[in-house]
Design a protein around this motif. Structure first.
Motif, PDB file in Angstrom:
ATOM      1  N   GLY A  42       0.801  -1.228   0.000  1.00  0.00           N
ATOM      2  CA  GLY A  42       0.000   0.000   0.000  1.00  0.00           C
ATOM      3  C   GLY A  42       0.828   1.269   0.000  1.00  0.00           C
ATOM      4  N   ARG A  43       2.164   1.152   0.170  1.00  0.00           N
ATOM      5  CA  ARG A  43       3.013   2.358   0.197  1.00  0.00           C
ATOM      6  C   ARG A  43       3.583   2.681  -1.190  1.00  0.00           C
ATOM      7  NH1 ARG A  43       4.269  -0.234   4.849  1.00  0.00           N
ATOM      8  NH2 ARG A  43       6.095  -1.223   3.936  1.00  0.00           N
ATOM      9  N   ASP A  44       3.218   1.889  -2.186  1.00  0.00           N
ATOM     10  CA  ASP A  44       3.733   2.140  -3.540  1.00  0.00           C
ATOM     11  C   ASP A  44       3.322   3.546  -4.000  1.00  0.00           C
ATOM     12  OD1 ASP A  44       4.544   0.060  -6.102  1.00  0.00           O
ATOM     13  OD2 ASP A  44       3.810   2.072  -6.566  1.00  0.00           O
ATOM     14  N   PRO A  45       4.303   4.354  -4.503  1.00  0.00           N
ATOM     15  CA  PRO A  45       3.962   5.735  -4.899  1.00  0.00           C
ATOM     16  C   PRO A  45       2.900   5.817  -5.988  1.00  0.00           C
ATOM     17  CG  PRO A  45       6.236   5.172  -5.485  1.00  0.00           C
ATOM     18  CD  PRO A  45       5.725   4.058  -4.663  1.00  0.00           C
ATOM     19  N   LEU A  76      -0.814  20.694 -13.699  1.00  0.00           N
ATOM     20  CA  LEU A  76       0.458  20.137 -14.177  1.00  0.00           C
ATOM     21  C   LEU A  76       1.529  20.114 -13.098  1.00  0.00           C
ATOM     22  CD1 LEU A  76       0.280  21.856 -17.627  1.00  0.00           C
ATOM     23  CD2 LEU A  76       0.330  19.386 -17.254  1.00  0.00           C
ATOM     24  N   MET A  77       1.580  21.179 -12.295  1.00  0.00           N
ATOM     25  CA  MET A  77       2.602  21.204 -11.238  1.00  0.00           C
ATOM     26  C   MET A  77       2.327  20.107 -10.214  1.00  0.00           C
ATOM     27  SD  MET A  77       3.389  25.215 -10.726  1.00  0.00           S
ATOM     28  CE  MET A  77       4.740  25.075  -9.594  1.00  0.00           C
ATOM     29  N   THR A  78       1.053  19.954  -9.869  1.00  0.00           N
ATOM     30  CA  THR A  78       0.690  18.922  -8.887  1.00  0.00           C
ATOM     31  C   THR A  78       1.011  17.540  -9.435  1.00  0.00           C
ATOM     32  OG1 THR A  78      -1.136  20.355  -8.261  1.00  0.00           O
ATOM     33  CG2 THR A  78      -1.218  18.131  -7.420  1.00  0.00           C
ATOM     34  N   LEU A  79       0.598  17.320 -10.677  1.00  0.00           N
ATOM     35  CA  LEU A  79       0.793  16.001 -11.284  1.00  0.00           C
ATOM     36  C   LEU A  79       2.288  15.702 -11.479  1.00  0.00           C
ATOM     37  CD1 LEU A  79      -0.483  13.512 -12.633  1.00  0.00           C
ATOM     38  CD2 LEU A  79      -0.503  14.791 -14.763  1.00  0.00           C
ATOM     39  N   ASN A  80       3.021  16.685 -12.018  1.00  0.00           N
ATOM     40  CA  ASN A  80       4.449  16.460 -12.273  1.00  0.00           C
ATOM     41  C   ASN A  80       5.224  16.210 -10.985  1.00  0.00           C
ATOM     42  OD1 ASN A  80       4.473  16.511 -15.036  1.00  0.00           O
ATOM     43  ND2 ASN A  80       4.765  18.710 -15.181  1.00  0.00           N
ATOM     44  N   ARG A  81       4.840  16.967  -9.930  1.00  0.00           N
ATOM     45  CA  ARG A  81       5.533  16.760  -8.652  1.00  0.00           C
ATOM     46  C   ARG A  81       5.303  15.335  -8.163  1.00  0.00           C
ATOM     47  NH1 ARG A  81       3.485  20.640  -6.078  1.00  0.00           N
ATOM     48  NH2 ARG A  81       5.065  22.135  -6.656  1.00  0.00           N
ATOM     49  N   SER A  82       4.055  14.915  -8.258  1.00  0.00           N
ATOM     50  CA  SER A  82       3.700  13.580  -7.781  1.00  0.00           C
ATOM     51  C   SER A  82       4.405  12.497  -8.611  1.00  0.00           C
ATOM     52  CB  SER A  82       2.179  13.438  -7.867  1.00  0.00           C
ATOM     53  OG  SER A  82       1.797  12.161  -7.569  1.00  0.00           O
ATOM     54  N   LEU A  83       4.447  12.699  -9.926  1.00  0.00           N
ATOM     55  CA  LEU A  83       5.117  11.724 -10.800  1.00  0.00           C
ATOM     56  C   LEU A  83       6.612  11.659 -10.493  1.00  0.00           C
ATOM     57  CD1 LEU A  83       3.391  12.582 -14.206  1.00  0.00           C
ATOM     58  CD2 LEU A  83       3.223  10.401 -13.019  1.00  0.00           C
ATOM     59  N   LYS A  84       7.220  12.842 -10.288  1.00  0.00           N
ATOM     60  CA  LYS A  84       8.664  12.863 -10.011  1.00  0.00           C
ATOM     61  C   LYS A  84       8.967  12.220  -8.662  1.00  0.00           C
ATOM     62  CE  LYS A  84       9.744  16.509 -13.192  1.00  0.00           C
ATOM     63  NZ  LYS A  84       9.629  17.915 -13.429  1.00  0.00           N
ATOM     64  N   GLU A  85       8.111  12.482  -7.687  1.00  0.00           N
ATOM     65  CA  GLU A  85       8.309  11.853  -6.369  1.00  0.00           C
ATOM     66  C   GLU A  85       8.209  10.336  -6.466  1.00  0.00           C
ATOM     67  OE1 GLU A  85       6.702  15.554  -3.607  1.00  0.00           O
ATOM     68  OE2 GLU A  85       5.462  13.755  -3.810  1.00  0.00           O
ATOM     69  N   GLY A  86       7.381   9.897  -7.409  1.00  0.00           N
ATOM     70  CA  GLY A  86       7.230   8.449  -7.606  1.00  0.00           C
ATOM     71  C   GLY A  86       8.297   7.873  -8.533  1.00  0.00           C
ATOM     72  N   GLY A  87       9.246   8.710  -8.952  1.00  0.00           N
ATOM     73  CA  GLY A  87      10.358   8.258  -9.786  1.00  0.00           C
ATOM     74  C   GLY A  87       9.966   8.015 -11.234  1.00  0.00           C
ATOM     75  N   LEU A  88       8.912   8.680 -11.714  1.00  0.00           N
ATOM     76  CA  LEU A  88       8.438   8.414 -13.075  1.00  0.00           C
ATOM     77  C   LEU A  88       8.759   9.524 -14.074  1.00  0.00           C
ATOM     78  CD1 LEU A  88       4.918   6.837 -12.418  1.00  0.00           C
ATOM     79  CD2 LEU A  88       7.076   5.694 -12.778  1.00  0.00           C
ATOM     80  N   GLY A  89       9.290  10.665 -13.619  1.00  0.00           N
ATOM     81  CA  GLY A  89       9.585  11.754 -14.566  1.00  0.00           C
ATOM     82  C   GLY A  89       8.340  12.557 -14.889  1.00  0.00           C
ATOM     83  N   GLY A  90       8.478  13.518 -15.786  1.00  0.00           N
ATOM     84  CA  GLY A  90       7.367  14.444 -16.052  1.00  0.00           C
ATOM     85  C   GLY A  90       6.309  13.883 -16.993  1.00  0.00           C
ATOM     86  N   CYS A  91       5.256  14.685 -17.127  1.00  0.00           N
ATOM     87  CA  CYS A  91       4.128  14.274 -17.978  1.00  0.00           C
ATOM     88  C   CYS A  91       4.243  14.964 -19.333  1.00  0.00           C
ATOM     89  CB  CYS A  91       2.845  14.685 -17.263  1.00  0.00           C
ATOM     90  SG  CYS A  91       1.368  14.538 -18.232  1.00  0.00           S
ATOM     91  N   ASP A  92       4.243  14.198 -20.421  1.00  0.00           N
ATOM     92  CA  ASP A  92       4.331  14.777 -21.769  1.00  0.00           C
ATOM     93  C   ASP A  92       2.966  15.239 -22.272  1.00  0.00           C
ATOM     94  OD1 ASP A  92       6.979  14.246 -21.844  1.00  0.00           O
ATOM     95  OD2 ASP A  92       6.763  12.307 -22.857  1.00  0.00           O
TER      96      ASP A  92
END
Lengths: 367, 122
Positions: free
Chosen positions: A285-288, B51-67
């Motif tokens: 459940g902690r998966d980002p 976009l800022m919210t989404l990009n921040r969340s994606l980057k925190e998850g190690g996925l990079g930005g949104c195209d």
């Protein structure tokens, strides 16, 4: 308020709004919400709290801010309604005010409202029903015999005034079997059944209560025993609900597994409130990914509502990571991360099915 | 700048499209062509938040930005297409064909990249 003061506050608000956008954190959201609360702009404080909770669902200070904003809105509404009551009193307005006061936990004000309500409209059982409900809340919270007895007295009065008062009868039927007065409870539930033939929940409740042991007819004594013992005589009817929830969860899990099997899909999740079911390359459940799905759904929701184009129900983000697809239906979300080249329309269709078809309660991993 | 404005205007004239905006990540509207009911600064601010919210969340998850982000709402759809330092935001109605609009947005994004100092060569 002076013009200069207003300008200062406006400037501060603008600064905080920018901070919230650029450096979102529970503290920045709370600071902004607090300014709105101080200005008694509870609707705006509520919006800030909801946005903050979308980003930081576990932050207790955000929950407090939300609660504070909701209470402020309810108080504002109650004040407006009370002003209207003075001009043109009617039972509907009395009920609305009393319900708000009950939600706010303002028992003294609720008593005052109900007293005035029953004086002005002596034939309306509503005041007694509301008083009974407030007393019942107190009884179930503290198991205090006095509250229970008062609840039964008020609800009895409502039923005497109107034999067809469905809610009062149901509440009476429930509290009586919980304390052990099963036979008296059955009488109320049977009368209720005569009034509502096609109520499946009621039939289920009646069947359940019929199978319980009667502990006597002296209700006062039964309430005292509950208070002494510190527990109720019979548990609530939950078995059937649990079974139905289990069936719902297993069906959702199966559909989610089916989605995870679509070629290209890496991660799939189904989220309802703070609980999530997961399939694919998700450890726990902690998966980002779960947070990304939540943030994406909430940000898109806010975008759609503010732009006045309605609720954002399907969203797709593309990037080097492939695609992230999210479908939303009320408080239910379903999301997928998949590789480039995956059949997005198929994935979205499946996600839409799973969120639209899930109305039963869910158990799952806490996320 | 005229070339970007022309590209947006061309896009806006197509069937089902309610308007288009080029917006920087901090919400500044660089160019716009929108129906009257959508104020450019509002669209810019909301797009920036999203976009800022989404990009921040994606980057925190190690996925990079949104195209690219595609949003389907009850009464409309929106595409946000990355132009390096800015985004092209296109609003269209709920009946528009997503595949067609995606293609049109891609073409216009390419035109803007070619003619703008905002993005790199396409």
């Amino acid at each position: 308020m002076h013009l200069i003061q207003r300008m200062k506050i406006w400037k501060e608000l603008k600064r905080l709004e920018i901070r919230v956008r650029e450096e979102p954190s529970p503290t920045t959201f709370v600071d902004l919400g607090q300014v709105y609360i101080n200005l008694e702009s509870y609707d705006k404080a509520l919006r800030v709290a909801e946005d903050g909770l979308a980003l930081f669902p576990k932050a207790t200070e955000m929950k407090k801010l939300l609660d504070c904003a909701r209470r402020g809105l309810s108080k504002q509404r109650a004040t407006e309604l009370k002003a209207r009551l003075i001009r043109s009193p009617n039972p509907k307005l009395f009920r609305e005010v009393a319900e708000l006061q009950m939600d706010l936990g303002d028992v003294a004000a609720l008593h005052q409202t109900c007293q005035e309500w029953s004086l002005r409209f002596p034939d309306d059982p509503g005041a007694w029903l509301l008083l009974g409900q407030a007393r019942l809340l107190g009884f179930y919270r503290d198991l205090a015999a006095r509250e229970g007895r008062e609840a039964v007295r008020c609800l009895d009065r409502a039923v005497e005034m109107d034999g067809n008062e469905v809610q009062a009868r149901r509440l009476l039927g429930e509290v009586l079997y919980r304390v052990g007065a099963v036979n008296q409870s059955i009488e109320h539930l049977q009368t209720l059944q005569g009034l509502r033939h096609d109520d499946g929940d009621l039939l289920q409740l009646l069947e359940y209560v019929s199978g319980l042991d009667d502990k006597g007819s002296d209700v006062e004594q039964l309430f005292n025993e509950v208070e002494e013992r510190g527990s109720l005589a019979h548990p609530p009817v939950t078995t059937a609900a649990v079974t139905s929830a289990e069936v719902g969860v297993s069906s959702i899990r199966e559909t989610l597994g089916h989605i995870a099997d679509i070629p290209g899909v890496r991660k799939a999740t189904y989220i309802k409130g703070s609980r999530a079911l997961v399939k694919g390359e998700i450890k726990d459940g902690r998966d980002p990914f779960l947070r990304i799905v939540r943030v994406m759904a909430k940000a898109a929701y806010r975008f759609g509502r503010r732009l006045d184009i309605g609720n954002a129900c399907k969203n797709v983000a593309d990037g080097d990571f492939g695609h992230i697809c999210v479908c939303v239906y009320g408080e239910v979300l379903a999301g997928v991360q998949c590789d480039e080249g995956t059949d997005i329309d198929l994935v979205l269709g499946e996600l839409q099915e799973i969120v639209a078809g899930s109305l039963s309660p869910v158990g799952g991993v806490n996320s | 700048m005229n070339a970007i404005q022309d590209a947006l205007r061309d896009l806006h004239h197509r069937s089902g499209i309610k308007g288009a905006v080029v917006v920087t990540l901090d919400g500044l509207v660089a160019a716009e062509s929108l129906d009257d009911r959508y104020p450019g600064d509002v669209v810019g601010g909301l797009a920036s938040f999203l976009l800022m919210t989404l990009n921040r969340s994606l980057k925190e998850g190690g996925l990079g930005g949104c195209d690219q982000f595609l949003l389907h709402a009850t009464h409309g759809k929106v595409i946000l297409k990355a132009l390096d330092d800015a985004y092209l935001v296109c609003l269209f109605d709920q009946f528009a064909d997503v595949a067609t609009v995606r293609q049109e947005v891609r073409e216009v994004a390419q035109r803007i990249r070619m003619s703008s100092r905002i993005g790199a060569d396409g």
